[in-house]
Design an enzyme around this catalytic site. Structure first.
Site, PDB file in Angstrom:
ATOM      1  N   VAL A  24      -1.549  -1.294  -2.917  1.00 50.73           N
ATOM      2  CA  VAL A  24      -2.479  -1.442  -1.535  1.00 50.73           C
ATOM      3  C   VAL A  24      -4.273  -2.168  -2.471  1.00 50.73           C
ATOM      4  O   VAL A  24      -4.492  -2.465  -1.326  1.00 50.73           O
ATOM      5  CB  VAL A  24      -2.654  -0.575  -0.316  1.00 50.73           C
ATOM      6  N   ASP A  25      -3.721  -1.961  -3.708  1.00 51.01           N
ATOM      7  CA  ASP A  25      -5.092  -2.274  -4.302  1.00 51.01           C
ATOM      8  C   ASP A  25      -4.669  -3.659  -4.557  1.00 51.01           C
ATOM      9  O   ASP A  25      -6.154  -4.043  -4.980  1.00 51.01           O
ATOM     10  CB  ASP A  25      -4.557  -1.587  -5.657  1.00 51.01           C
ATOM     11  N   HIS A  41       3.582  -1.427   0.867  1.00 49.61           N
ATOM     12  CA  HIS A  41       2.132  -0.536   2.568  1.00 49.61           C
ATOM     13  C   HIS A  41       1.292  -0.923   3.015  1.00 49.61           C
ATOM     14  O   HIS A  41       0.395  -0.313   2.865  1.00 49.61           O
ATOM     15  CB  HIS A  41       2.076   0.421   1.371  1.00 49.61           C
ATOM     16  N   CYS A  56     -12.886  -3.257  17.086  1.00 55.71           N
ATOM     17  CA  CYS A  56     -12.347  -4.202  17.093  1.00 55.71           C
ATOM     18  C   CYS A  56     -13.931  -5.118  18.058  1.00 55.71           C
ATOM     19  O   CYS A  56     -13.459  -4.467  19.463  1.00 55.71           O
ATOM     20  CB  CYS A  56     -11.329  -3.798  17.710  1.00 55.71           C
TER      21      CYS A  56
HETATM   22  N1  APR Z   1       1.991   4.206 -16.187  1.00 61.08           N
HETATM   23  C1  APR Z   1       3.461   4.477 -15.206  1.00 61.08           C
HETATM   24  N2  APR Z   1       3.708   5.161 -14.447  1.00 61.08           N
HETATM   25  C2  APR Z   1       2.305   6.380 -14.548  1.00 61.08           C
HETATM   26  C3  APR Z   1       1.375   6.349 -15.686  1.00 61.08           C
HETATM   27  C4  APR Z   1       1.343   5.823 -16.531  1.00 61.08           C
HETATM   28  N3  APR Z   1       0.029   5.693 -16.688  1.00 61.08           N
HETATM   29  N4  APR Z   1       0.601   7.242 -14.869  1.00 61.08           N
HETATM   30  C5  APR Z   1       0.650   8.276 -14.415  1.00 61.08           C
HETATM   31  N5  APR Z   1       2.254   7.751 -13.888  1.00 61.08           N
HETATM   32  C6  APR Z   1       3.536   7.879 -12.830  1.00 61.08           C
HETATM   33  C7  APR Z   1       3.675   9.251 -12.640  1.00 61.08           C
HETATM   34  O1  APR Z   1       3.580   9.851 -13.255  1.00 61.08           O
HETATM   35  C8  APR Z   1       4.136   9.299 -10.772  1.00 61.08           C
HETATM   36  O2  APR Z   1       5.342   9.859 -11.536  1.00 61.08           O
HETATM   37  O3  APR Z   1       2.792   6.927 -11.621  1.00 61.08           O
HETATM   38  C9  APR Z   1       3.851   8.120 -10.239  1.00 61.08           C
HETATM   39  C10 APR Z   1       3.066   8.083  -9.633  1.00 61.08           C
HETATM   40  O4  APR Z   1       3.318   8.685  -8.410  1.00 61.08           O
HETATM   41  P1  APR Z   1       3.025   8.975  -7.154  1.00 61.08           P
HETATM   42  O5  APR Z   1       1.206   9.253  -6.423  1.00 61.08           O
HETATM   43  O6  APR Z   1       3.150   9.646  -6.127  1.00 61.08           O
HETATM   44  O7  APR Z   1       2.497   7.772  -6.145  1.00 61.08           O
HETATM   45  P2  APR Z   1       3.589   6.417  -5.887  1.00 61.08           P
HETATM   46  O8  APR Z   1       4.881   7.204  -6.392  1.00 61.08           O
HETATM   47  O9  APR Z   1       3.146   4.717  -5.929  1.00 61.08           O
HETATM   48  O10 APR Z   1       3.736   7.288  -4.127  1.00 61.08           O
HETATM   49  C11 APR Z   1       4.192   6.390  -3.256  1.00 61.08           C
HETATM   50  O11 APR Z   1       3.376   7.612  -1.383  1.00 61.08           O
HETATM   51  O12 APR Z   1       1.144   8.423  -0.846  1.00 61.08           O
HETATM   52  C12 APR Z   1       1.958   7.266  -0.698  1.00 61.08           C
HETATM   53  O13 APR Z   1       1.907   5.052   0.303  1.00 61.08           O
HETATM   54  C13 APR Z   1       1.123   6.436  -0.738  1.00 61.08           C
HETATM   55  O14 APR Z   1       2.217   4.346  -1.664  1.00 61.08           O
HETATM   56  C14 APR Z   1       2.148   5.469  -2.067  1.00 61.08           C
HETATM   57  C15 APR Z   1       3.602   6.499  -1.961  1.00 61.08           C
END
Ligand code: APR
Length: 245
Positions: free
Chosen positions: A103-104, A119, A147
């Protein structure tokens, strides 16, 4: 890093490519992911417990302030070499779709154009009752602000746990996954549905699938190729080996 030749050729010849990104691609811009240890001020809060309609009903101020903190982090952050490599990749592929769970807004700031934000986007604000986007409101000191139309609390225009994704965006994302010749899953733990089904849908429709992540995930074993490492290092190298720049 050695990129398998079969992957280099698949990307070189691909006319339709889809990419799914998650929090990991923004990690190197200094934005914490969801499922890794949090640090600092908000370390004791679990994002999965703040990003819910229930949390907002229970404590709207806490949830608004957490998003305010994340907005400030994001405003100070810059796109990293991973985001920039994806923007360059788009220039080489006639039909390129970037599907993000983030969402960034960093992909747009990096120059990517055809983006599906599954998202939502943290920089936008909407009414928590009517779900209409709101651009301006009165700052009365009340948190969250209200709002201007109906006086309900305002909230970020993001999709929380237990909420459904925007239907059009979701449909477009699945269409892009089905027609992709190459599908890349980057920086996502692939645990949150329905986004987590996109790489497998692409695979079932015949795409070459690639995961870029420093750690294994739930879908690692189903991928055609796995490039283990941080996106900010792997993606520029992949682009260099495929397109020479
Ligand atoms: N480069 C690539 N991947 C990375 C890096 C990096 N430098 N650093 C960490 N990761 C990986 C981690 O190993 C992990 O598998 O990024 C992943 C992050 O996972 P999450 O924190 O679960 O994020 P995400 O998959 O985007 O979550 C999905 O869940 O919380 C909700 O809505 C929120 O959009 C989010 C969704």
């Amino acid at each position: 890093m050695e990129i398998p030749q079969a992957l280099v050729s698949a990307l070189k010849n691909a006319r339709r490519v889809a990419v799914l990104t998650g929090a990991g691609i923004s990690a190197e811009s200094g934005i914490p992911t969801f499922r890794e240890a949090q640090t600092g001020l908000w370390a004791r809060y679990d994002p999965a417990e703040l990003a819910t309609p229930q949390a907002f009903r229970r404590n709207p101020r806490l949830v608004w302030e957490w998003y305010q903190w994340r907005r400030e982090l994001i405003a100070q952050a810059e796109p990293n070499p991973g985001h920039l490599a994806l923007a360059r990749m788009e220039q080489h592929i006639p039909d390129f779709t970037l599907i993000t769970q983030n969402v960034d807004g960093l992909h747009r700031r990096a120059g990517s154009q055809n983006i599906i934000e599954l998202h939502g986007n943290i920089t936008r604000t909407k009414c928590s009752q009517e779900h209409i986007l709101i651009d301006t409101w009165e700052e009365t000191g009340e948190v969250p602000p209200r709002c201007p139309r109906c006086r309900a609390f305002l909230r970020p225009d993001v999709v929380w746990f237990h909420e459904s994704l925007p239907a059009d965006a979701l449909q477009e994302a699945f269409e892009a996954a089905k027609k992709a010749q190459v599908f890349l899953s980057i920086g996502t733990s692939a645990v949150v549905q329905p986004a987590a089904s996109l790489p497998l849908t692409a695979r079932q429709s015949g795409a070459v699938t690639v995961e870029i992540n420093p750690a294994p995930t739930l879908i690692t074993e189903s991928m055609s190729f796995v490039l283990t490492g941080p996106a900010g290092a792997v993606l520029p190298e992949l682009c260099r080996q495929v397109w020479g720049a």
